[in-house]
Design an enzyme around this catalytic site. Structure first.
Site, PDB file in Angstrom:
ATOM      1  N   SER A  24      -4.145  12.226  -1.563  1.00 26.85           N
ATOM      2  CA  SER A  24      -3.475  10.402  -1.521  1.00 26.85           C
ATOM      3  C   SER A  24      -4.492   9.619  -0.823  1.00 26.85           C
ATOM      4  CB  SER A  24      -2.254   9.985  -1.957  1.00 26.85           C
ATOM      5  OG  SER A  24      -1.875  10.548  -1.006  1.00 26.85           O
ATOM      6  N   SER A  26      -1.735  14.601   2.321  1.00 26.46           N
ATOM      7  CA  SER A  26      -2.536  13.280   1.828  1.00 26.46           C
ATOM      8  C   SER A  26      -3.057  12.531   3.002  1.00 26.46           C
ATOM      9  CB  SER A  26      -1.753  13.040   0.996  1.00 26.46           C
ATOM     10  OG  SER A  26      -1.406  13.149  -0.535  1.00 26.46           O
ATOM     11  N   LYS A  29      -1.408   2.229   4.535  1.00 23.83           N
ATOM     12  CA  LYS A  29      -1.370   2.968   3.135  1.00 23.83           C
ATOM     13  C   LYS A  29      -0.630   1.647   2.301  1.00 23.83           C
ATOM     14  CE  LYS A  29      -0.803   7.154   0.381  1.00 23.83           C
ATOM     15  NZ  LYS A  29      -0.540   8.623   0.097  1.00 23.83           N
TER      16      LYS A  29
END
Length: 487
Positions: free
Chosen positions: A153, A177, A78
């Site tokens: 996210s 997330s 990420k």
């Protein structure tokens, strides 16, 4: 035989160890898959495909290293985790050209274990969102239905795993997330106990809430990644020095769920839960009973306050953490400033998106003089009550189960004009972050209305990831794994 990209991390690692697959072949399979799917999925930001191939060739030339459990395995990370020499933008214009000179601790541990970093994954800006529509650079699509969101996210991480672009991805979980996008994309998503994995090199959103965790295609894959990234790190003062359990051994500790007590909280099965999610999760619990588990009715009464508490705490911490991005030392610097105050204001106004600005302003408000006691202090007090609810519940059960999300993945744009509704959809995941406990989202079926994956959330006691993984592993063997999405 399955395509290489469609294998699990565990299968790929075994093939690499046996010499039936080379590191270059594993990396090339994922690169080919990226080239085939990325124009539709948009899961990735910075890629390093050529560098990854060069690393794989060097590894093959040196020979397999049994001391490295992820030797030759391609993974993604990420874009909120620092990667040396690779842009780390947090999905924001304000960090568009930022290239760190160091790796996050979790990234370093992946590399030390032999993993090959293929790319950085797209995300909601500064991890503030639930759909990966709030990135400054692109909107990520769910590989199971390109008209739908992948969750957020960490939506880019979940989409990259579901699409077969990599064998695992690191995400971050501040209020769900990792678990929610894993649920939306048919992946396994694990949020470890707060302090189990070092946050060094993670660009902070909510410092008391953030935790790094893997998104994978199987429970065993998640155990393998967690075994690599977990452990003490003196550079993170919140990182626990508690010994790390043998997660792989835990997977073999159960052949069924006999004697296991599963807590079923009444608050997780009420109003707002869609019929298709309810049906899939109840069917999974029925299978758990068939495997010998006992279902125990429990209550988490203060979970009804979790949304309010979470957004007060998270926004307050975001306001403080994001104050460092002012256009002076790094990041976006406005060209339209005649004074230092104007530089601060314009750089932040131009660099931050609407959602981030909204949360910063709300966080600044709740921390301001005259409102701190009314909001932040009260939220901190109720947060303690939420943890006490879990502690009391775990006196009656070994794990807690409920839906990872009240709904399946929605269509792009369906929530864009209603941020409050999107906030409310975090209801089943945020309590765990407030309590600092571990949780795992396990794919348990497909919704009859949407045709989209559904995840069951399994919650555990602090630092008891071993039990979560062993329970999830037994359930996964009964229910079956979700395959790679065909795009």
């Amino acid at each position: 035989m399955a395509q290489i990209y469609a294998q699990t991390l565990t299968e790929t690692a075994a093939a690499l160890a046996q010499g039936t697959l080379t590191a270059e072949e594993a990396v090339r399979a994922c690169i080919d898959r990226i080239e085939a799917t990325e124009p539709a999925v948009h899961a990735l930001l910075a890629t390093r495909c050529e560098e990854a191939l060069a690393e794989a060739r060097a590894m093959d030339a040196a020979g397999y290293d049994p001391a490295k459990p992820l030797w030759g395995v391609p993974v993604t990370v990420k874009d909120v985790l620092s990667t040396s020499g690779v842009a780390t933008t947090c999905g924001s214009r304000i960090l568009e050209n930022y290239v760190p000179f160091f790796d996050a601790a979790a990234v370093s541990r992946l590399k030390d274990a032999g993993a090959v970093i293929l790319a950085k994954t797209n995300m909601d800006e500064f991890a503030m969102g639930s759909s990966t529509e709030k990135s400054a650079f692109k909107t990520t699509h769910n590989p199971w239905d390109l008209q739908r969101v992948p969750g957020g996210s960490s939506g880019g991480s979940a989409a990259s795993v579901a699409a077969g672009q990599c064998f695992a991805s690191l995400g971050t979980d501040t209020g769900g997330s990792v678990r929610q996008p894993a649920s939306f994309c048919g992946c396994v998503g694990l949020k470890p106990t707060y302090g189990r994995v070092s946050r060094y090199g993670l660009v902070a959103y909510g410092s008391s809430l953030d935790q790094i965790g893997p998104v994978t295609r199987s429970v065993e894959d998640a155990a393998r990644v967690l075994a690599v990234i977990a452990g003490h790190d003196a550079r993170d003062t919140t990182c626990s020095d508690r010994p790390v359990d043998d997660y792989l051994a835990a997977l073999g500790s159960r052949s069924d769920l006999a004697g296991l007590r599963i807590g079923v909280p009444a608050e997780y099965w009420g109003e707002g839960l869609s019929g298709e999610v309810d049906s899939c999760c109840r069917e999974a619990l029925k299978k758990a009973e068939e495997l010998g588990a006992t279902l125990v009715d429990i209550s988490l009464p203060n979970s009804r306050h979790a949304i309010a508490v979470y957004y007060i705490v998270a926004m307050a911490e975001a306001s403080s953490n994001l104050a460092r991005f002012d256009g002076v030392r790094f990041g976006h610097r406005s060209d339209n400033a005649a004074s230092l105050p104007e530089l601060y204001i314009n750089s932040r106004s131009e660099g931050f998106g609407d959602e981030v600005q909204r949360r910063i302003m709300l966080g600044t408000y709740v921390l301001s003089s005259g409102y701190y006691d009314a909001y932040y202090r009260k939220a901190a007090q109720v947060r303690r009550l939420i943890l006490q609810d879990f502690e009391k519940a775990f006196e009656q059960c070994d794990v807690i189960c409920g839906p990872a999300s009240p709904v399946t993945a929605w269509k792009h744009g369906a929530m864009s004009g209603d941020p409050l509704t999107m906030y409310l959809l975090d209801i089943f995941t945020i309590s765990l972050n407030l309590a600092g406990l571990p949780g795992l989202s396990l794919p348990v079926g497909t919704g009859t209305e949407s045709g989209m994956p559904v995840g069951l959330q399994i919650l555990g006691k602090a630092f008891d990831e071993a039990t979560l993984l062993s329970v999830a592993h037994v359930l996964e063997q009964r229910i079956g794994r979700t395959p790679v999405a065909q795009i």
